[in-house]
Write an enzyme that holds these catalytic residues in place. Structure first.
Site, PDB file in Angstrom:
ATOM      1  N   CYS A 116     -26.911 -11.093  -5.510  1.00 32.78           N
ATOM      2  CA  CYS A 116     -26.547 -10.847  -6.834  1.00 32.78           C
ATOM      3  C   CYS A 116     -28.343 -11.317  -7.096  1.00 32.78           C
ATOM      4  O   CYS A 116     -28.875 -11.776  -6.718  1.00 32.78           O
ATOM      5  CB  CYS A 116     -26.342 -12.630  -6.572  1.00 32.78           C
ATOM      6  SG  CYS A 116     -26.050 -12.824  -8.439  1.00 32.78           S
ATOM      7  N   ASP A 146      -5.772  -1.847  -6.203  1.00 35.49           N
ATOM      8  CA  ASP A 146      -6.023  -0.419  -6.630  1.00 35.49           C
ATOM      9  C   ASP A 146      -6.246  -0.500  -8.352  1.00 35.49           C
ATOM     10  O   ASP A 146      -6.451   0.833  -9.042  1.00 35.49           O
ATOM     11  CB  ASP A 146      -5.821   0.644  -5.657  1.00 35.49           C
ATOM     12  CG  ASP A 146      -4.257   0.766  -6.115  1.00 35.49           C
ATOM     13  OD1 ASP A 146      -3.126   0.821  -5.332  1.00 35.49           O
ATOM     14  OD2 ASP A 146      -3.369   0.251  -7.252  1.00 35.49           O
ATOM     15  N   THR A 152      -0.014   5.585  -1.569  1.00 32.13           N
ATOM     16  CA  THR A 152      -0.191   6.833  -0.618  1.00 32.13           C
ATOM     17  C   THR A 152       0.360   8.403  -1.604  1.00 32.13           C
ATOM     18  O   THR A 152      -0.570   8.467  -1.257  1.00 32.13           O
ATOM     19  CB  THR A 152       0.447   6.850   0.565  1.00 32.13           C
ATOM     20  OG1 THR A 152       2.634   6.235   0.174  1.00 32.13           O
ATOM     21  CG2 THR A 152       0.324   5.238   1.055  1.00 32.13           C
ATOM     22  N   CYS A 191     -22.458 -17.688  -6.796  1.00 36.53           N
ATOM     23  CA  CYS A 191     -22.521 -18.046  -8.215  1.00 36.53           C
ATOM     24  C   CYS A 191     -20.694 -17.547  -9.127  1.00 36.53           C
ATOM     25  O   CYS A 191     -20.746 -17.566 -10.116  1.00 36.53           O
ATOM     26  CB  CYS A 191     -23.551 -17.383  -8.759  1.00 36.53           C
ATOM     27  SG  CYS A 191     -23.623 -15.674  -9.303  1.00 36.53           S
ATOM     28  N   HIS A 195      -4.071  -9.795  -3.560  1.00 37.20           N
ATOM     29  CA  HIS A 195      -5.176  -9.227  -2.783  1.00 37.20           C
ATOM     30  C   HIS A 195      -6.526  -9.328  -3.348  1.00 37.20           C
ATOM     31  O   HIS A 195      -6.963  -8.243  -2.654  1.00 37.20           O
ATOM     32  CB  HIS A 195      -4.894  -8.666  -1.613  1.00 37.20           C
ATOM     33  CG  HIS A 195      -4.054  -9.438  -0.496  1.00 37.20           C
ATOM     34  ND1 HIS A 195      -2.835  -8.476  -0.139  1.00 37.20           N
ATOM     35  CD2 HIS A 195      -3.018 -10.320  -0.694  1.00 37.20           C
ATOM     36  CE1 HIS A 195      -2.694  -9.231   0.623  1.00 37.20           C
ATOM     37  NE2 HIS A 195      -2.656 -10.611   0.563  1.00 37.20           N
ATOM     38  N   CYS A 254     -28.237 -15.271  -8.373  1.00 33.46           N
ATOM     39  CA  CYS A 254     -28.894 -16.776  -7.347  1.00 33.46           C
ATOM     40  C   CYS A 254     -29.527 -16.221  -5.816  1.00 33.46           C
ATOM     41  O   CYS A 254     -29.260 -16.550  -5.111  1.00 33.46           O
ATOM     42  CB  CYS A 254     -27.423 -17.343  -7.015  1.00 33.46           C
ATOM     43  SG  CYS A 254     -26.286 -16.193  -6.382  1.00 33.46           S
ATOM     44  N   PHE A 282      -2.450   0.893   5.413  1.00 34.79           N
ATOM     45  CA  PHE A 282      -2.830   0.689   5.904  1.00 34.79           C
ATOM     46  C   PHE A 282      -3.210   0.891   8.158  1.00 34.79           C
ATOM     47  O   PHE A 282      -3.536   1.337   8.361  1.00 34.79           O
ATOM     48  CB  PHE A 282      -3.501  -0.771   5.874  1.00 34.79           C
ATOM     49  CG  PHE A 282      -4.222  -1.719   4.567  1.00 34.79           C
ATOM     50  CD1 PHE A 282      -2.940  -1.731   3.406  1.00 34.79           C
ATOM     51  CD2 PHE A 282      -5.625  -1.464   5.346  1.00 34.79           C
ATOM     52  CE1 PHE A 282      -3.914  -1.673   2.419  1.00 34.79           C
ATOM     53  CE2 PHE A 282      -5.906  -2.396   3.344  1.00 34.79           C
ATOM     54  CZ  PHE A 282      -5.560  -2.195   2.736  1.00 34.79           C
ATOM     55  N   ARG A 283      -1.982   0.499   7.817  1.00 35.44           N
ATOM     56  CA  ARG A 283      -0.626   0.371   9.631  1.00 35.44           C
ATOM     57  C   ARG A 283       0.117   2.059  10.004  1.00 35.44           C
ATOM     58  O   ARG A 283       0.372   2.044  10.646  1.00 35.44           O
ATOM     59  CB  ARG A 283       0.319  -0.542   9.240  1.00 35.44           C
ATOM     60  CG  ARG A 283      -0.604  -1.404   9.546  1.00 35.44           C
ATOM     61  CD  ARG A 283      -0.348  -3.368   8.850  1.00 35.44           C
ATOM     62  NE  ARG A 283      -0.951  -4.251   8.752  1.00 35.44           N
ATOM     63  CZ  ARG A 283      -1.545  -4.561   8.063  1.00 35.44           C
ATOM     64  NH1 ARG A 283      -1.362  -4.393   6.188  1.00 35.44           N
ATOM     65  NH2 ARG A 283      -2.235  -5.887   8.127  1.00 35.44           N
ATOM     66  N   ALA A 342       0.877  -1.465  -0.108  1.00 36.94           N
ATOM     67  CA  ALA A 342      -0.198  -0.219  -0.325  1.00 36.94           C
ATOM     68  C   ALA A 342       1.022   0.974   0.332  1.00 36.94           C
ATOM     69  O   ALA A 342       0.679   2.152  -0.074  1.00 36.94           O
ATOM     70  CB  ALA A 342      -0.989   0.392   1.092  1.00 36.94           C
TER      71      ALA A 342
HETATM   72  N1  APR Z   1       6.967   4.961  -0.186  1.00 37.44           N
HETATM   73  C1  APR Z   1       7.621   4.465   0.556  1.00 37.44           C
HETATM   74  N2  APR Z   1       6.691   3.872   1.674  1.00 37.44           N
HETATM   75  C2  APR Z   1       5.740   4.723   2.217  1.00 37.44           C
HETATM   76  C3  APR Z   1       5.080   5.232   1.728  1.00 37.44           C
HETATM   77  C4  APR Z   1       5.465   6.118   0.378  1.00 37.44           C
HETATM   78  N3  APR Z   1       4.927   6.891  -0.100  1.00 37.44           N
HETATM   79  N4  APR Z   1       3.854   5.324   1.960  1.00 37.44           N
HETATM   80  C5  APR Z   1       3.899   4.415   3.175  1.00 37.44           C
HETATM   81  N5  APR Z   1       5.235   3.500   2.976  1.00 37.44           N
HETATM   82  C6  APR Z   1       4.863   2.413   4.001  1.00 37.44           C
HETATM   83  C7  APR Z   1       4.425   2.679   4.750  1.00 37.44           C
HETATM   84  O1  APR Z   1       5.497   2.837   6.138  1.00 37.44           O
HETATM   85  C8  APR Z   1       4.651   1.300   5.801  1.00 37.44           C
HETATM   86  O2  APR Z   1       5.492   0.725   6.216  1.00 37.44           O
HETATM   87  O3  APR Z   1       4.326   1.332   3.110  1.00 37.44           O
HETATM   88  C9  APR Z   1       4.019   0.379   4.083  1.00 37.44           C
HETATM   89  C10 APR Z   1       2.698   0.383   4.196  1.00 37.44           C
HETATM   90  O4  APR Z   1       2.092  -0.606   4.799  1.00 37.44           O
HETATM   91  P1  APR Z   1       1.080  -1.443   5.681  1.00 37.44           P
HETATM   92  O5  APR Z   1      -0.269  -0.298   5.667  1.00 37.44           O
HETATM   93  O6  APR Z   1       0.688  -3.000   6.134  1.00 37.44           O
HETATM   94  O7  APR Z   1       0.373  -1.810   3.477  1.00 37.44           O
HETATM   95  P2  APR Z   1       0.594  -3.402   3.118  1.00 37.44           P
HETATM   96  O8  APR Z   1       1.653  -3.920   3.818  1.00 37.44           O
HETATM   97  O9  APR Z   1       0.277  -3.457   1.495  1.00 37.44           O
HETATM   98  O10 APR Z   1      -0.523  -4.715   3.901  1.00 37.44           O
HETATM   99  C11 APR Z   1      -0.415  -6.253   3.442  1.00 37.44           C
HETATM  100  O11 APR Z   1      -2.059  -6.189   5.212  1.00 37.44           O
HETATM  101  O12 APR Z   1      -4.331  -4.591   5.485  1.00 37.44           O
HETATM  102  C12 APR Z   1      -4.109  -6.247   4.693  1.00 37.44           C
HETATM  103  O13 APR Z   1      -4.887  -6.230   2.602  1.00 37.44           O
HETATM  104  C13 APR Z   1      -4.378  -5.592   3.601  1.00 37.44           C
HETATM  105  O14 APR Z   1      -2.947  -5.744   1.752  1.00 37.44           O
HETATM  106  C14 APR Z   1      -2.706  -5.066   2.606  1.00 37.44           C
HETATM  107  C15 APR Z   1      -1.804  -5.938   3.955  1.00 37.44           C
END
Ligand code: APR
Length: 260
Positions: free
Chosen positions: A157, A106, A28, A134, A123, A160, A35-36, A24
């Site tokens: 759906c 995305d 950003t 279905c 994912h 079904c 997420f975290r 993720a």
């Molecule tokens: N550049 C570099 N690193 C970044 C940036 C950026 N612009 N923005 C955020 N980060 C880093 C953050 O420091 C964080 O460690 O990206 C990391 C994103 O981590 P998560 O939010 O945990 O996302 P991800 O690793 O993709 O999560 C895995 O968890 O919630 C589930 O299904 C969801 O696919 C997801 C999976």
């Protein structure tokens, strides 16, 4: 920082098989929260509420799920690829990318120009909706419109009556078999594995860097914050994905030009 960028670009040049692993943090800078991180999705919602079993068990959980999913979908719908997505797509055009293993739902890899066969979506995708019974597929915007008109009632759906859900993988839901097997295979065969924007805490996706390392690949981690795998990586860049990947691409182009 520049030395590391130079080094990673050189590794891509000499690599026979480079795999990019995306999280993720890659999106950003396209306006989609991760997420975290502070202010991330799991800062605003409790992940315990969104286990697949909850979704299946009662109507209130399904409505709550769709409320969260709708909030996540809005920024995704209007998001554009950022320099990191574009650099990965360019690596493919330059013949320097084996595949992208992505946790992101995305669809920005495709908007950036990566081809279907080189992107493994571990994912799933938020760009369409499917019936859990279905498997009928629905356009996401059409279902969002139906939600808006029904005041957030969890959609069913038309064929079904089954539960409709974005085609993403929730906690407790089984991973897509074909993509997971292929991601594991490519991770074991690559000689360079580049992680971009992932906290590397969600398994089985987060096992892929380990598979690559255990099979002799070099491991590069580009992430704003430290990850549990930093110590075993051959290069770690704690920086922004966009600027870092743009820098690596620039070096890559220079070197390819020099090599003629
Ligand atoms: N550049 C570099 N690193 C970044 C940036 C950026 N612009 N923005 C955020 N980060 C880093 C953050 O420091 C964080 O460690 O990206 C990391 C994103 O981590 P998560 O939010 O945990 O996302 P991800 O690793 O993709 O999560 C895995 O968890 O919630 C589930 O299904 C969801 O696919 C997801 C999976």
């Amino acid at each position: 920082m520049n030395d590391k960028i130079e080094k990673v670009a050189q590794w891509i040049i000499t690599s026979k098989r480079t795999v990019v692993f995306a999280g993720a943090g890659l999106s950003t800078e396209s306006g989609i929260p991760d997420f975290r991180s502070p202010g991330g999705v799991w800062d605003r919602y409790d992940p315990q509420d969104f286990y697949f079993q909850n979704f299946l068990s009662n109507e209130t959980s399904r409505e709550k799920y769709w409320q969260m999913a709708t909030e996540m979908y809005e920024p995704m719908k209007k998001a554009q690829p950022n320099p990191a997505h574009l650099a990965i797509a360019e690596m493919e055009k330059l013949g320097k990318l084996d595949c992208v293993i992505t946790q992101n739902v995305d669809g920005l890899h495709f908007k950036a120009g990566n081809s279907e066969e080189r992107v493994l979506q571990l994912h799933g995708t938020a760009m369409h909706v499917s019936c859990l019974n279905c498997r009928k597929s629905y356009d996401r915007d059409m279902i969002q419109e139906r939600l808006r008109k029904t005041g957030g009632k969890a959609p069913r759906c038309d064929d079904c009556g089954g539960f409709l859900k974005p085609a993403t993988i929730s906690f407790g839901q089984s991973m897509p078999e074909k993509e997971t097997e292929e991601a594991h295979r490519r991770s074991s065969l690559c000689d360079l594995f580049i992680v971009i924007g992932s906290s590397l805490v969600v398994h089985p996706a987060a096992s892929m860097p380990l598979v690559a390392k255990q099979n002799g690949a070099r491991l590069v981690i580009i992430n704003r914050d430290p990850t549990p795998y930093d110590d075993m990586a051959d290069a770690v860049i704690h920086g922004q994905a966009g600027t870092t990947m743009a820098g690596i691409l620039e070096k890559l182009r220079e070197k390819l030009k020099q090599d003629g």
